[in-house]
Write a protein that holds these residues in place. Structure first.
Motif, short mmCIF file in Angstrom:
data_model
loop_
_atom_site.label_atom_id
_atom_site.label_comp_id
_atom_site.label_asym_id
_atom_site.label_seq_id
_atom_site.Cartn_x
_atom_site.Cartn_y
_atom_site.Cartn_z
N LEU A 33 6.72 6.02 -4.14
CA LEU A 33 5.56 6.09 -5.04
C LEU A 33 4.29 5.67 -4.29
N ALA A 34 4.37 4.60 -3.52
CA ALA A 34 3.20 4.12 -2.78
C ALA A 34 2.71 5.18 -1.79
N SER A 35 3.63 5.86 -1.11
CA SER A 35 3.22 6.86 -0.13
C SER A 35 2.62 8.09 -0.80
N GLY A 36 3.05 8.40 -1.99
CA GLY A 36 2.54 9.56 -2.70
C GLY A 36 1.26 9.31 -3.49
N THR A 37 0.91 8.04 -3.64
CA THR A 37 -0.30 7.69 -4.41
C THR A 37 -1.30 6.92 -3.56
N LYS A 83 -1.68 3.26 -4.54
CA LYS A 83 -2.17 2.85 -5.87
C LYS A 83 -1.05 2.39 -6.80
N LEU A 84 0.18 2.77 -6.50
CA LEU A 84 1.34 2.36 -7.29
C LEU A 84 1.20 2.63 -8.78
N GLN A 85 0.76 3.83 -9.11
CA GLN A 85 0.83 4.26 -10.50
C GLN A 85 1.19 5.73 -10.51
N GLY A 86 2.16 6.06 -11.37
CA GLY A 86 2.67 7.41 -11.45
C GLY A 86 4.18 7.38 -11.59
N THR A 119 7.86 8.78 -9.59
CA THR A 119 8.50 9.39 -8.42
C THR A 119 10.00 9.47 -8.66
N ALA A 161 -0.85 1.83 -14.58
CA ALA A 161 -1.91 1.04 -13.96
C ALA A 161 -1.84 -0.42 -14.43
#
Length: 129
Positions: A67-71, A74-77, A79, A93
């Protein structure tokens, strides 16, 4: 557990061996599969602290790193990892988290390569009956 500890500590030691002094490591983040509960995180932190006594140690499940690598951190979303195993993770968020899967083939990795392969074998076996 002892074998896992040995493999992890050996890998970290080999990574830093000869490049820098162990005492120069100020922080390490380990994003590992099968880290699902706080007790697992604390156990791994304890193992690593035996080698890296002065480092800040962060231990998370590998889906958090995905998730961190894809955002861009930002760590929201949401995965999902669907390979040999399956794990899904979401974070708002506000910090509220939810996850599904990741419990291994015995307890349910629906959508994983293992589960798909098992289902294919089951279908073939039933067709042969």
């Amino acid at each position: 557990k002892e074998k896992s500890k040995h493999v992890l500590i050996t890998a970290i030691d080999e990574l830093i061996n000869g490049r820098i002094q162990v005492g120069q490591v100020t922080a390490i983040c380990l994003s590992l599969s099968a880290i699902h509960v706080r007790e697992d995180q604390e156990m791994v932190k304890k193992w690593v602290s035996e080698l890296l006594q002065n480092a800040m140690i962060i231990v998370e499940n590998d889906v958090v790193a995905a998730l961190a690598s894809g955002t861009v951190g930002k760590l929201q979303g949401v995965t999902c990892i669907a390979g040999t195993g399956m794990n899904c993770y979401g974070r708002l968020a506000s910090g509220k988290e939810a996850s599904a899967g990741g419990m291994g083939p015995l307890l349910g990795d629906r959508g994983s390569g293992h589960a798909i392969g098992q289902e294919a074998l089951d279908v073939c076996a039933r067709a042969n009956d």
